[in-house]
Design an enzyme around this catalytic site. Structure first.
Site, PDB file in Angstrom:
ATOM      1  N   ASN A 209       1.737   6.240  10.496  1.00 45.82           N
ATOM      2  CA  ASN A 209       1.988   7.248   9.460  1.00 45.82           C
ATOM      3  C   ASN A 209       1.122   6.935   8.252  1.00 45.82           C
ATOM      4  OD1 ASN A 209       3.588   5.601   7.450  1.00 45.82           O
ATOM      5  ND2 ASN A 209       4.878   5.332   9.266  1.00 45.82           N
ATOM      6  N   ASP A 279      10.175   6.011  13.526  1.00 46.26           N
ATOM      7  CA  ASP A 279      11.480   6.258  14.139  1.00 46.26           C
ATOM      8  C   ASP A 279      11.431   6.087  15.657  1.00 46.26           C
ATOM      9  OD1 ASP A 279      12.921   6.772  11.813  1.00 46.26           O
ATOM     10  OD2 ASP A 279      12.139   8.825  11.706  1.00 46.26           O
ATOM     11  N   ASP A 307      17.373   1.119  13.493  1.00 48.25           N
ATOM     12  CA  ASP A 307      17.263   1.366  12.052  1.00 48.25           C
ATOM     13  C   ASP A 307      17.550   0.057  11.302  1.00 48.25           C
ATOM     14  OD1 ASP A 307      17.411   4.046  10.109  1.00 48.25           O
ATOM     15  OD2 ASP A 307      18.265   2.201   9.264  1.00 48.25           O
ATOM     16  N   ILE A 308      16.564  -0.372  10.510  1.00 45.54           N
ATOM     17  CA  ILE A 308      16.680  -1.676   9.824  1.00 45.54           C
ATOM     18  C   ILE A 308      17.824  -1.656   8.815  1.00 45.54           C
ATOM     19  CG2 ILE A 308      15.487  -3.319   8.333  1.00 45.54           C
ATOM     20  CD1 ILE A 308      12.823  -2.170   9.523  1.00 45.54           C
ATOM     21  N   PHE A 324      14.901   4.200   0.820  1.00 42.06           N
ATOM     22  CA  PHE A 324      14.047   5.275   0.330  1.00 42.06           C
ATOM     23  C   PHE A 324      14.249   6.474   1.238  1.00 42.06           C
ATOM     24  CE2 PHE A 324      10.760   4.502  -2.943  1.00 42.06           C
ATOM     25  CZ  PHE A 324      11.169   3.250  -3.349  1.00 42.06           C
ATOM     26  N   LYS A 342      23.717   5.472   6.084  1.00 40.53           N
ATOM     27  CA  LYS A 342      23.170   4.130   6.301  1.00 40.53           C
ATOM     28  C   LYS A 342      23.948   3.064   5.518  1.00 40.53           C
ATOM     29  CE  LYS A 342      18.521   5.771   7.398  1.00 40.53           C
ATOM     30  NZ  LYS A 342      17.198   5.285   7.816  1.00 40.53           N
TER      31      LYS A 342
HETATM   32  O1  PMT Z   1       3.275   3.499   0.969  1.00 41.79           O
HETATM   33  P1  PMT Z   1       2.875   4.573  -0.015  1.00 41.79           P
HETATM   34  O2  PMT Z   1       1.620   5.292   0.411  1.00 41.79           O
HETATM   35  O3  PMT Z   1       2.834   4.061  -1.433  1.00 41.79           O
HETATM   36  O4  PMT Z   1       4.018   5.708   0.028  1.00 41.79           O
HETATM   37  C1  PMT Z   1       5.308   5.416  -0.417  1.00 41.79           C
HETATM   38  C2  PMT Z   1       6.383   6.023   0.508  1.00 41.79           C
HETATM   39  C3  PMT Z   1       6.334   7.539   0.408  1.00 41.79           C
HETATM   40  C4  PMT Z   1       6.152   5.582   1.962  1.00 41.79           C
HETATM   41  C5  PMT Z   1       7.762   5.445  -0.006  1.00 41.79           C
HETATM   42  O5  PMT Z   1       7.982   5.874  -1.316  1.00 41.79           O
HETATM   43  C6  PMT Z   1       8.912   5.926   0.861  1.00 41.79           C
HETATM   44  O6  PMT Z   1       9.488   6.968   0.674  1.00 41.79           O
HETATM   45  N1  PMT Z   1       9.293   5.096   1.892  1.00 41.79           N
HETATM   46  C7  PMT Z   1      10.252   5.459   2.907  1.00 41.79           C
HETATM   47  C8  PMT Z   1       9.640   6.425   3.838  1.00 41.79           C
HETATM   48  C9  PMT Z   1      10.520   6.780   5.012  1.00 41.79           C
HETATM   49  O7  PMT Z   1      10.163   6.430   6.086  1.00 41.79           O
HETATM   50  O8  PMT Z   1      11.613   7.389   4.750  1.00 41.79           O
HETATM   51  P2  PMT Z   1      12.716   7.802   5.882  1.00 41.79           P
HETATM   52  O9  PMT Z   1      13.435   8.910   5.268  1.00 41.79           O
HETATM   53  O10 PMT Z   1      12.069   8.036   7.201  1.00 41.79           O
HETATM   54  O11 PMT Z   1      13.605   6.492   6.003  1.00 41.79           O
HETATM   55  C10 PMT Z   1      14.706   6.307   5.143  1.00 41.79           C
HETATM   56  C11 PMT Z   1      14.942   4.843   4.874  1.00 41.79           C
HETATM   57  O12 PMT Z   1      15.311   4.199   6.092  1.00 41.79           O
HETATM   58  C12 PMT Z   1      13.726   4.092   4.331  1.00 41.79           C
HETATM   59  O13 PMT Z   1      14.175   3.191   3.345  1.00 41.79           O
HETATM   60  C13 PMT Z   1      13.208   3.346   5.554  1.00 41.79           C
HETATM   61  O14 PMT Z   1      12.564   2.111   5.192  1.00 41.79           O
HETATM   62  C14 PMT Z   1      14.479   3.084   6.333  1.00 41.79           C
HETATM   63  N2  PMT Z   1      14.311   2.976   7.788  1.00 41.79           N
HETATM   64  C15 PMT Z   1      13.770   3.993   8.510  1.00 41.79           C
HETATM   65  C16 PMT Z   1      13.633   3.859   9.877  1.00 41.79           C
HETATM   66  C17 PMT Z   1      14.056   2.661  10.488  1.00 41.79           C
HETATM   67  N3  PMT Z   1      13.914   2.464  11.785  1.00 41.79           N
HETATM   68  N4  PMT Z   1      14.587   1.681   9.756  1.00 41.79           N
HETATM   69  C18 PMT Z   1      14.743   1.818   8.409  1.00 41.79           C
HETATM   70  O15 PMT Z   1      15.258   0.921   7.738  1.00 41.79           O
END
Ligand code: PMT
Length: 401
Positions: A209, A279, A307-308, A324, A342
């Protein structure tokens, strides 16, 4: 950030990076530090003592044999005066003399005569930096308790590209600020994940990504500046480790990030998941490069990654959890749903696109926790990271409300 009345002895040795130390003196004085500059004789071939004298507001010392200067403040008095000694740039020659305990000029004598913590910002040609003699000296100094700041990698004054550039003045200043501790996260361990993950399809292809890691790296740096011991788990990014980070763990896939974060989280008080974790991953990784068969499509079977954040929140004892949410639409409702689902203490929502979020230099965040919310309007990622860390520290200290 403040260094009010902190007493910094800045040692300048002979190297072209000495010009950056002029800016460093200005930046230290902006934070109200008292700065006294001691130069080696060779450093004066690059920058005149008069320049440092004008910037520091203090006379600059070069020689051990300057009777007038000794009468005003003897070298032992100067060694006792210093709360921190920072040598920037630290040349290969200076490092060698320090490693061997020489006291053949004023600066090396002061280093032996002072009990102040010693910070070294090496600067030299990349070939010199990689030389086993230099590395052995660095190791000796490190084992004796010297703190190494850099060097960074990149283009050098001599035209080479590689490791050996002196850190920038603002990075050195931040390291000094952090060295005095006392920030809003002092005494706490903070774990940050940053960047993308890559899920391999075959030996040459992967699913990834657009995360650059900039947001997460800025958060790690902001936490270190506030006195935290920071561990940074980084996906595949091309960013230098921010100053003051205690440990960096590089990973590639979501499974590796999951394992690294869960392991490091046992020692962490706060986990901030800024990484864009994949994912899904291919069910199988082909051992040979997949071949194109004209006209025939290609289907990949994907499995969901663990999911971490959810794995951490399922544990009886876990760190304060900050997630995030990166969304293209309905940001608020998706973010609040993730906060609950979460089991997080706080979530930072960002709308992606329009020059914000992934890859961009700027971002804008809305924070949600319990029944609270706070908007952090568009700003650079380092600025936002500082604001985010201030909120995380406040919520953590107020007992996970
Ligand atoms: O890296 P940059 O270019 O500076 O951009 C920053 C960013 C946009 C990547 C950052 O600000 C951001 O939003 N990061 C989270 C992006 C994301 O994957 O969001 P999500 O909605 O898919 O996931 C939600 C949360 O679950 C995140 O905290 C993610 O780390 C966590 N997660 C997701 C999948 C997984 N398998 N395990 C997780 O812990």
């Amino acid at each position: 950030m403040s260094l009010a009345q902190r007493r910094i002895l800045l040692g300048v040795s002979g190297g072209i990076a000495a010009y950056k130390s002029c800016e460093l003196v200005r930046r230290l004085r902006d934070l109200d530090a008292q700065v006294r500059v001691v130069m080696t004789e060779r450093a004066t071939h690059f920058v005149s003592p008069t320049t440092f004298q004008a910037l520091s507001g203090q006379s600059v010392r070069v020689s051990l044999w300057d009777e007038q200067a000794e009468a005003a403040m003897g070298h032992i008095e100067l060694a006792r005066w210093a709360e921190r000694i920072l040598i920037a740039p630290a040349s290969a020659d200076l490092l060698a003399r320090l490693a061997h305990g020489l006291a053949d000029d004023l600066l090396t004598t002061l280093c032996l005569a002072s009990a102040a913590p010693l910070y070294l910002a090496p600067a030299m040609n990349q070939q010199m930096w990689a030389h086993p003699a230099v590395q052995a000296n660095i190791e000796t100094l490190r084992q004796r308790g010297a703190h190494l700041l850099g060097p960074a990698a990149g283009e050098q004054a001599c035209g080479d590209i590689g490791s050996g550039r002196m850190l920038e003045p603002h990075e050195l200043r931040e390291a000094l600020v952090a060295s005095f501790g006392g920030g809003s996260l002092a005494g706490l361990s903070v774990l940050v994940s940053a960047g993308p993950t890559y899920e391999d399809i075959d030996p040459v292809r992967f699913i990834g990504n657009r995360s650059s890691g900039r947001m997460g790296f800025a958060i790690a740096q902001a936490a270190a500046q506030e006195g935290a011991r920071v561990t940074l788990v980084a996906g595949p990014v091309s960013l230098a480790t921010p100053v003051g980070i205690a440990q960096r763990i590089d990973v590639r896939s979501a499974a590796q990030m999951h394992a690294a974060v869960l392991d490091a989280a046992t020692q962490a008080d706060i986990y901030i998941g800024a990484a864009a974790v994949g994912d899904y991953r291919p069910q199988e990784i082909a051992t040979h490069k997949l071949k194109k068969h004209d006209g025939a499509g290609l289907s990949l079977q994907l499995s969901e990654n663990p999911d971490i954040l959810a794995s951490l929140s399922a544990k009886t004892v876990h760190p304060f959890l900050v997630g995030f949410a990166a969304e293209t639409h309905d940001v608020a409702s998706y973010a609040q749903d993730k906060l609950r689902r979460k089991g997080l203490d706080m979530i930072a929502a960002n709308q992606v696109g329009g020059g914000l979020g992934f890859e961009a230099a700027d971002n804008a965040l809305t924070l949600y926790w319990g029944d609270g919310a706070l908007e952090l309007p568009r700003a650079s990622k380092p600025e936002l990271a500082q604001q985010l860390i201030a909120q995380v520290a406040a919520r953590y200290r107020s007992g996970r409300s």
